[in-house]
Design a protein around this motif. Structure first.
Motif, PDB file in Angstrom:
ATOM      1  N   UNK A  99      23.652  -8.016 -20.293  1.00 12.20           N
ATOM      2  CA  UNK A  99      24.645  -7.845 -21.346  1.00 12.20           C
ATOM      3  C   UNK A  99      24.463  -8.976 -22.355  1.00 12.20           C
ATOM      4  N   UNK A 100      24.264  -8.653 -23.637  1.00 12.18           N
ATOM      5  CA  UNK A 100      23.840  -9.635 -24.627  1.00 12.18           C
ATOM      6  C   UNK A 100      24.942 -10.571 -25.091  1.00 12.18           C
ATOM      7  N   UNK A 101      26.182 -10.156 -25.073  1.00 14.13           N
ATOM      8  CA  UNK A 101      27.274 -11.001 -25.545  1.00 14.13           C
ATOM      9  C   UNK A 101      27.932 -11.707 -24.376  1.00 14.13           C
ATOM     10  N   UNK A 102      28.669 -12.774 -24.690  1.00 12.62           N
ATOM     11  CA  UNK A 102      29.314 -13.542 -23.635  1.00 12.62           C
ATOM     12  C   UNK A 102      30.484 -12.791 -23.000  1.00 12.62           C
ATOM     13  N   UNK A 103      30.801 -13.215 -21.765  1.00 16.15           N
ATOM     14  CA  UNK A 103      31.887 -12.598 -21.003  1.00 16.15           C
ATOM     15  C   UNK A 103      32.893 -13.681 -20.666  1.00 16.15           C
ATOM     16  N   UNK A 104      34.154 -13.420 -20.964  1.00 19.38           N
ATOM     17  CA  UNK A 104      35.214 -14.385 -20.702  1.00 19.38           C
ATOM     18  C   UNK A 104      35.720 -14.231 -19.275  1.00 19.38           C
ATOM     19  N   UNK A 105      36.080 -15.376 -18.691  1.00 19.33           N
ATOM     20  CA  UNK A 105      36.653 -15.326 -17.338  1.00 19.33           C
ATOM     21  C   UNK A 105      38.031 -14.681 -17.352  1.00 19.33           C
ATOM     22  N   UNK A 106      38.628 -14.544 -18.554  1.00 16.48           N
ATOM     23  CA  UNK A 106      39.933 -13.894 -18.655  1.00 16.48           C
ATOM     24  C   UNK A 106      39.807 -12.369 -18.591  1.00 16.48           C
ATOM     25  N   UNK A 121      29.544 -18.394 -12.395  1.00 18.25           N
ATOM     26  CA  UNK A 121      28.519 -17.420 -12.764  1.00 18.25           C
ATOM     27  C   UNK A 121      27.708 -17.850 -13.986  1.00 18.25           C
ATOM     28  N   UNK A 122      28.113 -18.932 -14.653  1.00 21.89           N
ATOM     29  CA  UNK A 122      27.377 -19.368 -15.843  1.00 21.89           C
ATOM     30  C   UNK A 122      25.958 -19.792 -15.504  1.00 21.89           C
ATOM     31  N   UNK A 123      25.737 -20.226 -14.256  1.00 20.25           N
ATOM     32  CA  UNK A 123      24.397 -20.659 -13.844  1.00 20.25           C
ATOM     33  C   UNK A 123      23.743 -19.678 -12.886  1.00 20.25           C
ATOM     34  N   UNK A 124      24.391 -18.534 -12.642  1.00 21.09           N
ATOM     35  CA  UNK A 124      23.862 -17.581 -11.671  1.00 21.09           C
ATOM     36  C   UNK A 124      22.689 -16.803 -12.245  1.00 21.09           C
ATOM     37  N   UNK A 125      21.775 -16.407 -11.344  1.00 24.32           N
ATOM     38  CA  UNK A 125      20.634 -15.575 -11.706  1.00 24.32           C
ATOM     39  C   UNK A 125      20.797 -14.220 -11.025  1.00 24.32           C
ATOM     40  N   UNK A 168      14.581 -12.071 -13.386  1.00 25.37           N
ATOM     41  CA  UNK A 168      15.973 -12.528 -13.300  1.00 25.37           C
ATOM     42  C   UNK A 168      16.591 -12.615 -14.695  1.00 25.37           C
ATOM     43  N   UNK A 169      17.893 -12.445 -14.757  1.00 25.12           N
ATOM     44  CA  UNK A 169      18.647 -12.620 -16.000  1.00 25.12           C
ATOM     45  C   UNK A 169      19.833 -13.524 -15.709  1.00 25.12           C
ATOM     46  N   UNK A 170      20.335 -14.158 -16.745  1.00 20.87           N
ATOM     47  CA  UNK A 170      21.602 -14.866 -16.614  1.00 20.87           C
ATOM     48  C   UNK A 170      22.524 -14.382 -17.722  1.00 20.87           C
ATOM     49  N   UNK A 171      23.757 -14.679 -17.590  1.00 26.40           N
ATOM     50  CA  UNK A 171      24.759 -14.201 -18.537  1.00 26.40           C
ATOM     51  C   UNK A 171      25.501 -15.387 -19.120  1.00 26.40           C
ATOM     52  N   UNK A 172      26.065 -15.182 -20.300  1.00 30.45           N
ATOM     53  CA  UNK A 172      26.895 -16.208 -20.931  1.00 30.45           C
ATOM     54  C   UNK A 172      28.331 -15.995 -20.490  1.00 30.45           C
TER      55      UNK A 172
END
Length: 610
Positions: free
Chosen positions: A151-158, A222-226, A246-250
């Motif tokens: 997913x290209x855009x960031x994801x909020x923990x909220x 999850x900010x550092x998860x692969x 592997x991918x990571x997410x913002x």
């Protein structure tokens, strides 16, 4: 009949019938499955045994339809071999029978996924004994390399469950399986925190393509998860596995603390510098706004940075960075303290220019106000003359006169420096600097420049004279820190002496310049030039006389031959006609008679032919 005899007959009949039945039985053995890659060739083996031998049996092959019905594809007996027409296998099968071993092999070429069926081998003897065996043909196709997309855009923990990414694997058979991993651990969880939604597509080739979509509720960790996918698929004789990249997410998460610091300059700050402030929270919510507060002033930061240009000592103090989350309206802050070092302009006392008599002493001081320790040095003409705040000049001479520079430096801060200057004038009678060129040799009729450097204060008055009291013209006069430089131009017509005379209120001085005139020799003396000129004229006269003599001889010769008229009148001259040009002779008498043009025929030519 005796009962025992009847029983024996019955028993013998049963044994006989049993023996006949055993002889008619056909035994068939086949493998449970045959596995093959799509496009390869499959061989299904049917092993049988019968008392009738190969010539007393019929062989038939069938496959089982999806509905459960049997479809015959091959028949063989002692007289014929028939491949059934109109089936999917009509053009792709062959059957080989080995009588010695009772082996029947069905060969299928270019196996496709639609060939994954159950095949039946039916052996029937002439005594009506029948044997049957079944084998499942399993077809496999290795899938393409799987792909993963995050997913290209960031994801909020909220946010609730959010899409993380998708994995896709194409063209496999049987259907490949997709498993999601996070940091090498398979993902499993309840639907309220994680969802994996697969979708299966059957391609026109019959192969399977699988797409798997992962959604989950993210946390700060999850900010550092692969994340990656593992694809498992079947092959003949086993299972294989392949992994995606592997991918990571913002992940956007709120800050719990704010840190503020000065990025530049590194080390001490001085007046005139530009300060680059940075402010950063330990979160990364895009809804956060950072501002800087200082002494009632407020500055909005851009990209978490603010530059305060051309600072002064008044900018010293505490600076606070405030982070405001516009989603939750929570504020966090961090602070930093700066001190702006300063160095005021240097001040020299006494203020110049200062006048001092020869032999006297002069003391000067240089001071500057600074927040740091200073180093003071004095310079004259680029050379260091003293170190410290005080400059002492003892027994002043004309060498003492000039401009002094006081340089105040803060050694621990590069570029932190100030300076001031003052001039010293030493009062005294003129003193002419002895020149090395007072005896001069110059050519006659040339011009020589004489220079006289005189030290003294007040600036001496300079005049140029000759021994007979005549004044020479001064061409230039330059006033220096310690006196005057004067220049005069003298035309050399003979040996002469020129005096530089300098005077002021304290006395006078003079310097003599002796000039010797030199007569230079010319390469060609004037008399020789006149002789060579007369010789040329004489030679020209001689040549002219010779030409006149030759002309007189020619005329005399013509006169003797009668080709030219006499002195008393005009006579025609005739000449035989030449094969070339006519000769025309123009003659004039001694009495300036009229000129006559004579042709070869002796006739007078008209004026138009002249």
């Amino acid at each position: 009949m005796d009962a025992r005899v009847a029983a024996s007959l019955i028993a013998g009949l049963v044994v006989l019938l049993h023996g006949l039945t055993a002889w008619a039985l056909v035994e068939v053995n086949m493998e449970d499955r045959v596995e093959v890659f799509r496009g390869d060739t499959a061989q299904i083996t049917c092993m049988f045994s019968s008392d009738d031998g190969i010539g007393g049996v019929t062989i038939q092959w069938f496959y089982v339809l999806r509905t459960g019905e049997k479809q015959k594809i091959y028949y063989e007996d002692a007289t014929m071999k028939v491949v059934d027409r109109g089936t999917p296998f009509t053009d792709r099968i062959t059957v080989n029978v080995t009588a010695a071993t009772g082996e029947v092999v069905l060969t299928i070429t270019d196996v496709q996924v639609t060939d994954q069926l159950e095949f039946i081998c039916l052996i029937k003897s002439l005594t009506d004994g029948v044997g049957e065996g079944r084998t499942k043909l399993l077809v496999f196709e290795k899938p393409d390399s799987p792909t993963i997309e995050g997913f290209q855009t960031g994801i909020s923990v909220y946010e609730d469950v959010s899409k993380i990414g998708t994995c896709e694997v194409k063209n496999g058979f049987p259907k490949p399986n997709v498993t999601w991993y996070r940091n090498n651990a398979p993902l499993r969880g309840a639907d309220d925190v994680m969802k994996v939604v697969p979708s299966i597509t059957i391609e026109s080739s019959g192969l399977f393509s699988v797409r798997s979509e992962l959604s989950m509720k993210v946390t700060k960790e999850d900010k550092d998860a692969l994340f990656y996918c593992e694809v498992t698929y079947l092959v003949p004789g086993g299972t294989r596995m392949i992994e995606t990249n592997t991918i990571n997410i913002t992940v956007y998460y709120p800050s719990t603390a704010v840190h503020m610091w000065v990025e530049s300059p590194k080390g001490k700050i001085k007046e005139g510098d530009s300060i680059e402030f940075h402010c950063q929270g330990d979160g990364n919510m895009p809804s956060s706004i950072f501002t800087i507060k200082h002494s009632g002033e407020e500055y909005t930061m851009e990209s978490n940075m603010y530059v305060l240009a051309n600072v002064t000592r008044l900018n010293s103090g505490d600076y606070e960075c405030v982070s405001l989350d516009t989603d939750t309206y929570e504020e966090l802050s961090g602070t930093t303290t700066i001190f702006v070092d300063y160095l005021d302009p240097a001040v020299v006392a006494p203020a110049g220019p200062v006048e001092v008599d020869q032999g006297e002493e002069l003391t000067a001081t240089c001071n500057a106000l600074s927040s740091l320790q200073m180093h003071t040095a004095w310079f004259k003409d680029g050379q260091a003359v003293s170190v410290g705040h005080t400059l002492m000049l003892k027994n002043a001479t004309f060498d003492t006169a000039g401009t002094y520079q006081c340089v105040v430096t803060v050694l621990e801060v590069d570029g932190m420096e100030t300076m001031a200057t003052f001039g010293v004038k030493v009062k005294g009678p003129p003193e002419i600097m002895q020149s090395e060129h007072t005896d001069i040799e110059e050519s006659l009729d040339s011009t020589v420049d004489l220079t006289c450097h005189v030290r003294g204060y007040p600036a001496p008055n300079i005049i140029w004279t000759t021994p007979d009291g005549k004044f020479l013209e001064t061409t230039s006069e330059i006033e220096t820190e310690d006196g005057v430089i004067s220049t005069a131009s003298v035309e050399v017509t003979s040996d002469l002496t020129a005096f530089c005379n300098a005077s002021n209120e304290y006395g006078a001085d003079a310097l003599a310049f002796n000039i010797k005139a030199i007569q230079t020799e010319t390469a060609i003396p004037p008399k020789r030039i006149r002789k060579e000129g007369s010789g040329v004229i004489i030679a020209v006269i001689i040549i002219c006389i010779l030409l006149l003599a030759i002309l007189g001889s020619v005329l005399y010769f013509l006169y003797k031959k009668g080709k030219i008229c006499g002195r008393s009148g005009k006579q025609d001259l005739t000449k035989e006609k030449s094969s070339k040009d006519n000769i025309v002779v123009e003659m004039k008498s001694d009495n300036t008679e009229e000129a006559i043009l004579l042709g070869v025929n002796g006739e007078k030519q008209p004026p138009s032919t002249q």
